[in-house]
Design an enzyme around this catalytic site. Sequence first.
Site, PDB file in Angstrom:
ATOM      1  CE  LYS A  97      -1.676   3.014   2.237  1.00 45.05           C
ATOM      2  NZ  LYS A  97      -1.240   4.331   1.923  1.00 45.05           N
ATOM      3  CD  GLU A 137      13.224   0.843   9.590  1.00 51.26           C
ATOM      4  OE1 GLU A 137      13.769   2.033  10.058  1.00 51.26           O
ATOM      5  OE2 GLU A 137      13.867  -0.213   9.469  1.00 51.26           O
ATOM      6  CB  CYS A 184      13.257   8.993   8.499  1.00 53.34           C
ATOM      7  SG  CYS A 184      13.938   7.863   7.528  1.00 53.34           S
ATOM      8  CD  GLU A 228      10.431  12.809  10.979  1.00 52.32           C
ATOM      9  OE1 GLU A 228       9.061  12.288  11.255  1.00 52.32           O
ATOM     10  OE2 GLU A 228      11.278  12.091  10.520  1.00 52.32           O
TER      11      GLU A 228
HETATM   12  P1  NAP Z   1       2.611   8.746   7.262  1.00 53.39           P
HETATM   13  O1  NAP Z   1       1.680   9.846   7.132  1.00 53.39           O
HETATM   14  O2  NAP Z   1       2.817   7.924   8.425  1.00 53.39           O
HETATM   15  O3  NAP Z   1       2.346   7.467   6.034  1.00 53.39           O
HETATM   16  C1  NAP Z   1       2.920   6.404   5.777  1.00 53.39           C
HETATM   17  C2  NAP Z   1       2.007   5.508   5.367  1.00 53.39           C
HETATM   18  O4  NAP Z   1       0.740   5.170   6.139  1.00 53.39           O
HETATM   19  C3  NAP Z   1       1.390   6.019   3.871  1.00 53.39           C
HETATM   20  O5  NAP Z   1       1.184   4.997   3.156  1.00 53.39           O
HETATM   21  C4  NAP Z   1      -0.008   6.445   4.421  1.00 53.39           C
HETATM   22  O6  NAP Z   1      -0.953   6.660   3.477  1.00 53.39           O
HETATM   23  C5  NAP Z   1      -0.249   5.405   5.527  1.00 53.39           C
HETATM   24  N1  NAP Z   1      -1.439   5.729   6.534  1.00 53.39           N
HETATM   25  C6  NAP Z   1      -1.478   6.909   7.037  1.00 53.39           C
HETATM   26  N2  NAP Z   1      -2.593   7.014   7.880  1.00 53.39           N
HETATM   27  C7  NAP Z   1      -2.849   5.775   8.215  1.00 53.39           C
HETATM   28  C8  NAP Z   1      -3.624   4.859   8.912  1.00 53.39           C
HETATM   29  N3  NAP Z   1      -4.402   5.529   9.936  1.00 53.39           N
HETATM   30  N4  NAP Z   1      -3.909   3.542   8.877  1.00 53.39           N
HETATM   31  C9  NAP Z   1      -2.965   2.969   8.028  1.00 53.39           C
HETATM   32  N5  NAP Z   1      -2.075   3.425   6.987  1.00 53.39           N
HETATM   33  C10 NAP Z   1      -2.071   4.887   7.208  1.00 53.39           C
HETATM   34  O7  NAP Z   1       3.942   9.273   6.814  1.00 53.39           O
HETATM   35  P2  NAP Z   1       4.472   9.897   5.560  1.00 53.39           P
HETATM   36  O8  NAP Z   1       3.931  11.384   5.768  1.00 53.39           O
HETATM   37  O9  NAP Z   1       4.085   9.185   4.356  1.00 53.39           O
HETATM   38  O10 NAP Z   1       6.057   9.933   5.693  1.00 53.39           O
HETATM   39  C11 NAP Z   1       6.805  10.755   6.355  1.00 53.39           C
HETATM   40  C12 NAP Z   1       7.271   9.937   7.616  1.00 53.39           C
HETATM   41  O11 NAP Z   1       7.779   8.545   7.145  1.00 53.39           O
HETATM   42  C13 NAP Z   1       8.088  10.821   8.408  1.00 53.39           C
HETATM   43  O12 NAP Z   1       7.893  10.708   9.837  1.00 53.39           O
HETATM   44  C14 NAP Z   1       9.376   9.951   8.585  1.00 53.39           C
HETATM   45  O13 NAP Z   1      10.487  10.110   9.487  1.00 53.39           O
HETATM   46  C15 NAP Z   1       8.991   8.724   8.110  1.00 53.39           C
HETATM   47  N6  NAP Z   1      10.155   7.818   7.511  1.00 53.39           N
HETATM   48  C16 NAP Z   1      10.600   7.027   8.166  1.00 53.39           C
HETATM   49  C17 NAP Z   1      11.739   6.272   7.454  1.00 53.39           C
HETATM   50  C18 NAP Z   1      12.505   5.010   8.451  1.00 53.39           C
HETATM   51  O14 NAP Z   1      13.046   4.317   7.845  1.00 53.39           O
HETATM   52  N7  NAP Z   1      12.655   5.076   9.777  1.00 53.39           N
HETATM   53  C19 NAP Z   1      11.864   6.338   6.226  1.00 53.39           C
HETATM   54  C20 NAP Z   1      11.147   7.380   5.488  1.00 53.39           C
HETATM   55  C21 NAP Z   1      10.246   7.990   6.194  1.00 53.39           C
HETATM   56  P3  NAP Z   1      -1.541   8.046   2.746  1.00 53.39           P
HETATM   57  O15 NAP Z   1      -0.519   8.169   2.083  1.00 53.39           O
HETATM   58  O16 NAP Z   1      -2.673   7.701   2.099  1.00 53.39           O
HETATM   59  O17 NAP Z   1      -1.521   8.850   4.050  1.00 53.39           O
END
Ligand code: NAP
Length: 486
Positions: A183, A259, A293, A390
């Site tokens: 997804k 992650e 991240c 962040e």
């Molecule tokens: P996000 O809002 O948490 O979304 C990540 C994924 O989860 C997306 O596919 C999103 O879909 C989905 N999602 C959102 N709400 C959900 C829910 N209630 N139930 C199930 N799935 C859900 O994160 P983002 O804004 O895309 O990415 C930024 C974040 O990723 C930052 O915090 C960054 O630090 C973190 N990150 C971490 C790493 C690591 O390896 N530690 C690497 C890269 C990024 P939608 O797009 O449809 O909302």
Amino acid sequence: MFRSAPELLATVNTDLYIGGAAVAAHDGSRFDVIDPATAEPIASVANGGVSDALAAIDAADAAAASWAATAPRVRAEILRKAFDLMTEQLDEYAALISLENGKALTDARGEVAYAAEFLRWYSEEAVRIPGSLSTAPAGTNRILISHQPIGICVLVTPWNFPAAMATRKIGPALAAGCTVVLKPASDTPLTALAMARTFEQAGLPAGVLNVVPSRKSGSVVSAMLHDSRVRKLSFTGSTEVGRVLLKEAADLVLNTSMELGGNAPFLVFADADLDAAIDGAMIAKMRNAGEACTAANRFYVEDSVAHEFSVRLGERMAGLTLGPGLDEASNVGPLVNQEAVDKVAELVATAVGEGAQVVTGGSRPDRAGYYYEPTVLAGVPASAAILQEEIFGPVAPIVSFSSEDEAVTLANNTEFGLVAYVFTSDLERGLRVGERIDAGMIGLNRGLVSDPAAPFGGVKQSGIGREGGAEGILEYLESKYIAATW
Ligand code: NAP
Ligand code: MG
């Protein structure tokens, strides 16, 4: 521009990808993908719902037994072929990533190379899955340990690395013999859909990899996590959503790899090679315009060099060219969406209110698209709000420190623990400080740690588990212990 957007988009399937076929959503709904450089829609993608997600699980289930039984060498060669294809199409993938995510082409090319490497690395690991045979201490029997694929995996990925965050999961999962449903983030579904086609061309059997873009991620992911055929969730995204999904995964006691967010400190000691520290800072801060991240989120610089570091970093940041990612002249592209720009602008305004001085940048340019200027803030008080969150944008807040103990205390003053950067010419100090910082990864005199051959992951609220390296494949395997007498 590298290549015209319509020409590129015409090559991408914009339906769901289930059981080896492009299919519309059950209810026929679709959603728009926006180009962050213009704020205009560039494509419309099928909007998967619960029944589509469950159809994808059906497909993953139908393919599971034969994929698990496929010879490791055969699985390896499909991954290797996918690596070759992705590498051959590096420029096309880079343009697609740039188009839907906004990042500059140089960043996008770097991402594709990094993403493809996970496929090569795990093609090599697929044939080296460990096992052991030993004699029980009592001498009564043998202890036989092997590793079996964990089963169907749900993979949920963010928008900031649309290719690499997917291959970092798909590579080890497929190498281990698992089938998956991906997804992707709804801001960047096109790259994931393009990759499904690449895997198909590499010979991956139908149903092993399914891709379900959706704007209804909460209900879609929840439905999959409550299907008893699913055994694992691997999630990359924010800590906030990760917490919700850990609770959901608890219902069926799923194996999870998480992650999550980071808040990386970047420490510069007075004995550091300042040229190297500035170069490292530019990479750690500005790769992906700060939308990583691993992005350096807080710069802690020893008193005696803090002013010089701020001035020099300000000069380098001011020299960057902000513009559309697809324009070869741009070093920094737009942020992913309006919400991201608003958040960065608010963090900067709050920091300035708390006493920070703007060395360069500090505002949004007057143009269409989701831009924010590369920004350096000096004299940021150690208590400032911007140091706790962040930033996920091109902003470098600088704080000064006066002792090693103080630097370590400041670095550890966060609920996150993904990565930290340490610059010093004293190797003993570098290793000592590296060991004292609570983070899963340390960049010592380096602004980049990501490597497919190394375990990537965080401690504290930055996550659970590791991706990449020899560790990465273990996340998709269960240990099977057989006590045997013969
Ligand atoms: P996000 O809002 O948490 O979304 C990540 C994924 O989860 C997306 O596919 C999103 O879909 C989905 N999602 C959102 N709400 C959900 C829910 N209630 N139930 C199930 N799935 C859900 O994160 P983002 O804004 O895309 O990415 C930024 C974040 O990723 C930052 O915090 C960054 O630090 C973190 N990150 C971490 C790493 C690591 O390896 N530690 C690497 C890269 C990024 P939608 O797009 O449809 O909302
Ligand atoms: Mg989000």
